[in-house]
Design a protein around this motif. Structure first.
Motif, PDB file in Angstrom:
ATOM      1  N   LYS A 200      76.012 -28.628 123.351  1.00 60.10           N
ATOM      2  CA  LYS A 200      75.743 -27.919 124.607  1.00 60.10           C
ATOM      3  C   LYS A 200      76.946 -27.052 124.996  1.00 60.10           C
ATOM      4  O   LYS A 200      76.785 -25.892 125.418  1.00 60.10           O
ATOM      5  N   GLY A 201      78.140 -27.607 124.844  1.00 61.84           N
ATOM      6  CA  GLY A 201      79.359 -26.881 125.211  1.00 61.84           C
ATOM      7  C   GLY A 201      79.592 -25.635 124.379  1.00 61.84           C
ATOM      8  O   GLY A 201      80.172 -24.660 124.863  1.00 61.84           O
ATOM      9  N   ALA A 202      79.125 -25.650 123.133  1.00 62.15           N
ATOM     10  CA  ALA A 202      79.300 -24.488 122.256  1.00 62.15           C
ATOM     11  C   ALA A 202      78.203 -23.452 122.459  1.00 62.15           C
ATOM     12  O   ALA A 202      78.467 -22.246 122.440  1.00 62.15           O
ATOM     13  N   GLN A 203      76.981 -23.920 122.665  1.00 60.84           N
ATOM     14  CA  GLN A 203      75.846 -22.991 122.654  1.00 60.84           C
ATOM     15  C   GLN A 203      75.558 -22.342 124.009  1.00 60.84           C
ATOM     16  O   GLN A 203      75.051 -21.219 124.058  1.00 60.84           O
ATOM     17  N   ASP A 204      75.893 -23.004 125.098  1.00 63.15           N
ATOM     18  CA  ASP A 204      75.716 -22.381 126.420  1.00 63.15           C
ATOM     19  C   ASP A 204      76.484 -21.053 126.535  1.00 63.15           C
ATOM     20  O   ASP A 204      75.909 -20.038 126.943  1.00 63.15           O
ATOM     21  N   PRO A 205      77.783 -21.035 126.173  1.00 67.76           N
ATOM     22  CA  PRO A 205      78.531 -19.770 126.254  1.00 67.76           C
ATOM     23  C   PRO A 205      77.994 -18.703 125.307  1.00 67.76           C
ATOM     24  O   PRO A 205      78.034 -17.506 125.629  1.00 67.76           O
ATOM     25  N   GLU A 206      77.483 -19.129 124.143  1.00 67.53           N
ATOM     26  CA  GLU A 206      76.936 -18.156 123.191  1.00 67.53           C
ATOM     27  C   GLU A 206      75.661 -17.516 123.733  1.00 67.53           C
ATOM     28  O   GLU A 206      75.403 -16.332 123.495  1.00 67.53           O
ATOM     29  N   ILE A 207      74.877 -18.283 124.470  1.00 64.78           N
ATOM     30  CA  ILE A 207      73.680 -17.727 125.114  1.00 64.78           C
ATOM     31  C   ILE A 207      74.091 -16.627 126.087  1.00 64.78           C
ATOM     32  O   ILE A 207      73.489 -15.544 126.127  1.00 64.78           O
ATOM     33  N   LYS A 208      75.118 -16.896 126.880  1.00 67.38           N
ATOM     34  CA  LYS A 208      75.600 -15.907 127.849  1.00 67.38           C
ATOM     35  C   LYS A 208      76.136 -14.665 127.147  1.00 67.38           C
ATOM     36  O   LYS A 208      75.901 -13.534 127.590  1.00 67.38           O
ATOM     37  N   THR A 209      76.857 -14.872 126.051  1.00 62.38           N
ATOM     38  CA  THR A 209      77.408 -13.741 125.299  1.00 62.38           C
ATOM     39  C   THR A 209      76.304 -12.851 124.751  1.00 62.38           C
ATOM     40  O   THR A 209      76.337 -11.625 124.917  1.00 62.38           O
ATOM     41  N   MET A 210      75.310 -13.453 124.121  1.00 63.40           N
ATOM     42  CA  MET A 210      74.210 -12.676 123.540  1.00 63.40           C
ATOM     43  C   MET A 210      73.367 -12.001 124.611  1.00 63.40           C
ATOM     44  O   MET A 210      72.879 -10.878 124.420  1.00 63.40           O
TER      45      MET A 210
END
Length: 211
Positions: A98-108
Motif C-alpha cells: 500500500k505504501g508503495a502503490q498509493d504514491p504511484e497512483i498519484k504520480t500516474m
C-alpha cells in the motif's frame, strides 16, 4: 602643393571608403549570423521544451490508466490484511505494498492530467473490478468477495496467492510499457515495478512454502 593636397585627400577618402566597406560587410555578416543564431536558439529550446512536454505516446497513456486501476485493487487487497490476516509478516507486506502503490497512483494520475487525459474513475470494490478484468492479474469481484470474507490463516494463504498473481500481471504490463512506451518517467516507473514486485513475489512464494 595643391596637387599634393589633392592626392592626400584622395588617398584619405579611398582609405575611409575601404574601411567603411569593411565595416558594412562585417556588420552584414554579423547581423546575418545573429539572425540565424537567434532563429536557431529561438526554435531549438522551444522545440526541446515541446518535445519534453509531449514526449509520450499511446502506450504511456494506456499504461498509466490501466496501472492506476491495477494498483487500486492491490491497495484494496492490502487494506483488508490489517484486520483479517493472522501473520504479522503478511500484515507488514500488505502495508509495504500500500505504501508503495498509493504514491504511484498519484504520480500516474498527475501524468494523465498534464497530458489532457482523463484519470480513470475509482471503481474500487464491487463490480468495478470485473470491468478491469481484461488486465493481467486482476481479481474478479467474486475473488475479492472471498478474500473479504476470509480471516486468519485462510486469509493469509488466499491473500498471498492472489497477490502473487496480481504482481505477475503488473510485471507483464510494466514490460509492455518498457517495450512500447516513450515517456521516460513512465518507463522508469515500469522498471521500478518490475524490480520491486519480482522481489515481493519471491518473498510471498517463500511465505507460501513454494521456494
Amino acid at each position: 602643393m595643391t596637387a599634393h593636397r589633392k592626392l592626400i585627400r584622395r588617398t584619405a577618402l579611398a582609405v575611409t571608403a575601404s574601411a567603411a566597406a569593411l565595416v558594412l560587410a562585417a556588420c552584414s555578416s554579423d547581423s546575418g549570423g545573429h539572425d540565424m543564431g537567434s532563429m536557431d536558439s529561438g526554435s531549438s529550446p522551444s522545440a526541446t521544451a515541446s518535445a519534453k512536454a509531449g514526449a509520450h505516446n499511446d502506450a504511456d497513456v494506456s499504461f498509466s490508466k490501466e496501472m492506476i486501476q491495477h494498483h487500486r485493487q492491490a491497495v484494496d487487497m492490502a487494506e483488508l490484511a490489517a484486520d483479517r490476516a493472522s501473520s504479522q509478516e503478511v500484515k507488514d507486506l500488505a502495508a509495504k505494498i500500500k505504501g508503495a502503490q498509493d504514491p504511484e497512483i498519484k504520480t500516474m494520475s498527475g501524468w494523465l492530467t498534464s497530458w489532457g487525459e482523463q484519470v480513470p474513475e475509482d471503481m474500487s470494490g464491487g463490480m468495478g473490478h470485473d470491468m478491469s478484468s481484461s488486465m493481467p492479474g486482476m481479481m474478479s469481484s467474486e475473488d475479492m468477495g472471498k478474500l473479504e470474507k476470509a480471516t486468519g490463516t485462510e486469509f493469509d494463504k488466499m491473500f498471498l496467492e492472489m497477490m502473487v498473481q496480481h504482481h505477475e500481471g503488473a510485471i507483464e504490463m510494466a514490460k509492455t510499457e518498457k517495450s512500447d512506451g516513450k515517456y521516460g518517467p513512465a518507463t522508469k516507473l515500469a522498471d521500478d515495478v518490475i524490480t520491486a514486485q519480482t522481489a515481493e513475489i519471491e518473498q510471498m512464494n517463500k511465505m507460501l512454502g513454494k521456494s
